[in-house]
Design a protein around this motif. Structure first.
Motif, PDB file in Angstrom:
ATOM      1  N   SER A  66       7.349  -1.598   2.839  1.00 24.20           N
ATOM      2  CA  SER A  66       6.084  -2.666   2.823  1.00 24.20           C
ATOM      3  C   SER A  66       7.323  -4.062   3.134  1.00 24.20           C
ATOM      4  O   SER A  66       8.043  -4.415   2.230  1.00 24.20           O
ATOM      5  CB  SER A  66       5.428  -2.862   1.723  1.00 24.20           C
ATOM      6  OG  SER A  66       4.500  -4.070   1.577  1.00 24.20           O
ATOM      7  N   ALA A 113       2.659  -9.231  -2.549  1.00 26.52           N
ATOM      8  CA  ALA A 113       2.066  -8.473  -1.631  1.00 26.52           C
ATOM      9  C   ALA A 113       2.553  -7.015  -1.839  1.00 26.52           C
ATOM     10  O   ALA A 113       1.837  -6.014  -1.549  1.00 26.52           O
ATOM     11  CB  ALA A 113       1.903  -9.048  -0.191  1.00 26.52           C
ATOM     12  N   HIS A 127      -4.702  -0.735   3.402  1.00 26.37           N
ATOM     13  CA  HIS A 127      -5.231  -1.883   4.072  1.00 26.37           C
ATOM     14  C   HIS A 127      -6.569  -2.416   3.317  1.00 26.37           C
ATOM     15  O   HIS A 127      -6.674  -3.509   3.238  1.00 26.37           O
ATOM     16  CB  HIS A 127      -5.464  -1.477   5.469  1.00 26.37           C
ATOM     17  CG  HIS A 127      -6.406  -2.537   6.267  1.00 26.37           C
ATOM     18  ND1 HIS A 127      -5.646  -3.765   6.834  1.00 26.37           N
ATOM     19  CD2 HIS A 127      -7.747  -2.395   6.743  1.00 26.37           C
ATOM     20  CE1 HIS A 127      -6.829  -4.305   7.266  1.00 26.37           C
ATOM     21  NE2 HIS A 127      -7.874  -3.839   7.476  1.00 26.37           N
ATOM     22  N   GLY A 177      -6.033  -6.927   0.345  1.00 18.48           N
ATOM     23  CA  GLY A 177      -6.638  -8.013   0.914  1.00 18.48           C
ATOM     24  C   GLY A 177      -6.334  -9.336   0.288  1.00 18.48           C
ATOM     25  O   GLY A 177      -6.808 -10.324   0.658  1.00 18.48           O
ATOM     26  N   ARG A 223      -1.420 -11.804   0.164  1.00 19.08           N
ATOM     27  CA  ARG A 223      -0.873 -12.369   1.677  1.00 19.08           C
ATOM     28  C   ARG A 223      -1.040 -11.382   2.801  1.00 19.08           C
ATOM     29  O   ARG A 223      -1.263 -11.725   3.974  1.00 19.08           O
ATOM     30  CB  ARG A 223       0.470 -13.004   1.210  1.00 19.08           C
ATOM     31  CG  ARG A 223       0.808 -13.690   2.958  1.00 19.08           C
ATOM     32  CD  ARG A 223       2.206 -14.358   2.631  1.00 19.08           C
ATOM     33  NE  ARG A 223       2.195 -15.589   1.752  1.00 19.08           N
ATOM     34  CZ  ARG A 223       3.121 -16.374   1.714  1.00 19.08           C
ATOM     35  NH1 ARG A 223       4.568 -15.964   1.905  1.00 19.08           N
ATOM     36  NH2 ARG A 223       3.231 -17.659   0.959  1.00 19.08           N
ATOM     37  N   GLY A 224      -0.850 -10.109   2.522  1.00 16.88           N
ATOM     38  CA  GLY A 224      -0.619  -9.041   3.338  1.00 16.88           C
ATOM     39  C   GLY A 224       0.611  -8.479   3.852  1.00 16.88           C
ATOM     40  O   GLY A 224       1.694  -9.591   3.248  1.00 16.88           O
ATOM     41  N   ILE A 281      -1.743  -6.545  10.216  1.00 15.89           N
ATOM     42  CA  ILE A 281      -1.167  -6.710   9.046  1.00 15.89           C
ATOM     43  C   ILE A 281      -2.146  -6.193   7.944  1.00 15.89           C
ATOM     44  O   ILE A 281      -3.248  -6.377   8.116  1.00 15.89           O
ATOM     45  CB  ILE A 281      -1.314  -8.294   8.811  1.00 15.89           C
ATOM     46  CG1 ILE A 281      -0.554  -9.031   9.849  1.00 15.89           C
ATOM     47  CG2 ILE A 281      -0.706  -8.678   7.256  1.00 15.89           C
ATOM     48  CD1 ILE A 281      -0.622 -10.705   9.931  1.00 15.89           C
ATOM     49  N   ALA A 282      -1.410  -5.391   7.330  1.00 13.38           N
ATOM     50  CA  ALA A 282      -2.265  -4.690   6.185  1.00 13.38           C
ATOM     51  C   ALA A 282      -2.888  -5.511   5.263  1.00 13.38           C
ATOM     52  O   ALA A 282      -2.299  -6.349   4.562  1.00 13.38           O
ATOM     53  CB  ALA A 282      -1.410  -3.657   5.515  1.00 13.38           C
ATOM     54  N   GLY A 283      -4.134  -5.373   4.972  1.00 16.75           N
ATOM     55  CA  GLY A 283      -4.940  -6.163   4.180  1.00 16.75           C
ATOM     56  C   GLY A 283      -5.608  -7.289   4.824  1.00 16.75           C
ATOM     57  O   GLY A 283      -6.511  -7.811   4.242  1.00 16.75           O
ATOM     58  N   HIS A 284      -5.415  -7.512   6.117  1.00 21.18           N
ATOM     59  CA  HIS A 284      -6.064  -8.737   6.696  1.00 21.18           C
ATOM     60  C   HIS A 284      -6.397  -8.234   8.183  1.00 21.18           C
ATOM     61  O   HIS A 284      -7.734  -8.422   8.612  1.00 21.18           O
ATOM     62  CB  HIS A 284      -4.985  -9.904   6.911  1.00 21.18           C
ATOM     63  CG  HIS A 284      -4.786 -10.366   5.499  1.00 21.18           C
ATOM     64  ND1 HIS A 284      -5.896 -11.089   4.992  1.00 21.18           N
ATOM     65  CD2 HIS A 284      -3.893 -10.154   4.672  1.00 21.18           C
ATOM     66  CE1 HIS A 284      -5.302 -11.788   3.804  1.00 21.18           C
ATOM     67  NE2 HIS A 284      -4.134 -10.950   3.424  1.00 21.18           N
ATOM     68  N   ARG A 334      -6.521  -5.447  11.625  1.00 21.30           N
ATOM     69  CA  ARG A 334      -6.014  -4.280  12.310  1.00 21.30           C
ATOM     70  C   ARG A 334      -6.967  -3.843  13.355  1.00 21.30           C
ATOM     71  O   ARG A 334      -7.999  -4.154  13.181  1.00 21.30           O
ATOM     72  CB  ARG A 334      -5.852  -2.984  11.447  1.00 21.30           C
ATOM     73  CG  ARG A 334      -7.002  -2.630  10.716  1.00 21.30           C
ATOM     74  CD  ARG A 334      -7.088  -1.450   9.925  1.00 21.30           C
ATOM     75  NE  ARG A 334      -8.273  -0.796   9.524  1.00 21.30           N
ATOM     76  CZ  ARG A 334      -9.195   0.175  10.072  1.00 21.30           C
ATOM     77  NH1 ARG A 334      -8.740   0.339  11.186  1.00 21.30           N
ATOM     78  NH2 ARG A 334     -10.010   0.369   9.600  1.00 21.30           N
TER      79      ARG A 334
END
Length: 346
Positions: A188, A200, A224, A228, A231-232, A275-278, A280
């Motif tokens: 990551s 993150a 993902h 969230g 920051r991602g 960006i994982a969390g924000h 895709r």
């Protein structure tokens, strides 16, 4: 960061994190700081006094060698763990001049100016496990583990991270796990750098370790959905299948994954934008052959993709932690956080 005897070293926090503390080792004062940090970490882990004393010898000799003979010498001091015990690992890295005859250098009493040869015999006698790789003109990497009890079997995966110049925390992180027969890896790279990037990636590692076993694409989807609030991160998950002899791989963002075969050939693996969390577009999983003896190497964009195994004879057969440290030394950039993870099925 603080200045000690003209050297810049990491401030050692209360309760060392497992990713460890990096030292730039170019003066005697810094070598002493390495030794004290190793002793303190071992004491925090409640290691027996005898093993702490032996670890002290290892740390002092390794750091002293860097001071006397290395170019751009650095050391990492960190915790290593199994479910049964915790120990200390030291990784000493220099960028030259390297050793022409490693076996000769290991012998007690050997001393050749310009090599990392003095005291290696003493280091290796105290170690639970060690590995060493050196090439003239490129330098030397020494990894040493000191466990309180008998050393566990060698790890099938190992990596290391290094913060960008001027930062004390790293926004990159990695993890490995064996769940329901699955051998899975995570790298990551938290967006940006500093504390928020580190938060993150640490959250991604936490979720990865707690997520039920599933395909890499399912694990990336879970990551993902659950990071969230951070920051991602760019991240990727790989699964090494020893039966089917394949690697299954899924990623979002700029994480590089490569399969290196024993003959030195390489096969890049594909991550999707995002960006994982924000954000895709999609999460896709790909499958690649995993030849016998191959390694899987994953790294963040703080490591440039220019490493050529042909320039390092025999390195691919060494321990994952030694391979990772060598790649970080020669392909890592100081302008960004850097993280490398290497795996080989044993």
């Amino acid at each position: 960061m603080v200045s000690m005897s003209g050297e810049t070293v990491a401030v050692v926090p209360e309760g060392l994190l497992d990713e460890g503390v990096w030292f730039r080792v170019e003066a005697a004062g810094t070598a002493s700081a390495v030794r004290r940090t190793a002793e303190r970490l071992a004491a925090d882990l409640a290691m027996p006094e005898r093993r702490i004393a032996e670890l002290s010898i290892v740390a002092a000799e390794a750091a002293g060698n860097l001071v006397k003979h290395a170019q751009q010498g650095v050391m990492l001091v960190r915790t290593i763990r199994t479910p049964e015990q915790a120990g200390v690992e030291l990784i000493a890295i220099d960028s030259g001049p390297g050793m022409a005859d490693v076996q000769h250098a290991i012998g007690d009493g050997h001393s050749t100016a310009g090599t990392l040869g003095i005291g290696l015999g003493a280091i290796l006698r105290q170690a639970s496990r060690w590995d060493l790789y050196s090439l003239p003109g490129k330098g030397t990497v020494l990894t040493v583990q000191v466990w309180p009890l008998a050393a566990p079997p060698p790890a099938w995966a190992a990596g290391l991270t290094r913060p960008m110049a001027g930062e004390t925390v790293c926004g990159d992180a990695f993890a490995s796990r064996e769940v329901d027969g699955r051998h899975q890896l995570l790298v990551s790279d938290g967006l940006g750098h500093g504390g928020l990037a580190a938060a993150a990636s640490h959250e991604a590692v936490r979720v990865f370790r707690q997520t039920p076993a599933g395909s890499p694409s399912a694990v990336v989807e879970a990551l993902h959905r659950t990071i969230g609030h951070t920051r991602g991160a760019a991240l990727a998950v790989a699964e090494l299948d020893p039966v089917a002899r394949v690697v299954r791989y899924a990623g979002l963002g700029n994480i590089t994954g490569t399969v290196f075969s024993p003959d030195g050939s390489r096969r890049g693996m594909v991550s999707m934008p995002g960006i994982a969390g924000h954000q895709r577009r999609q999460i896709r999983q790909f499958e690649y052959p995993l030849p016998e003896g191959a390694i899987v190497l994953m790294h963040s964009d703080g490591v440039v993709d220019r490493w050529k195994p042909a320039e390092y004879p025999g390195l691919l057969t060494r321990s994952p932690e030694l391979i990772a440290a060598t790649v970080l030394r020669d392909a890592g950039t100081r302008r960004d956080d850097a993280g490398v993870l290497v795996a080989r099925l044993i």
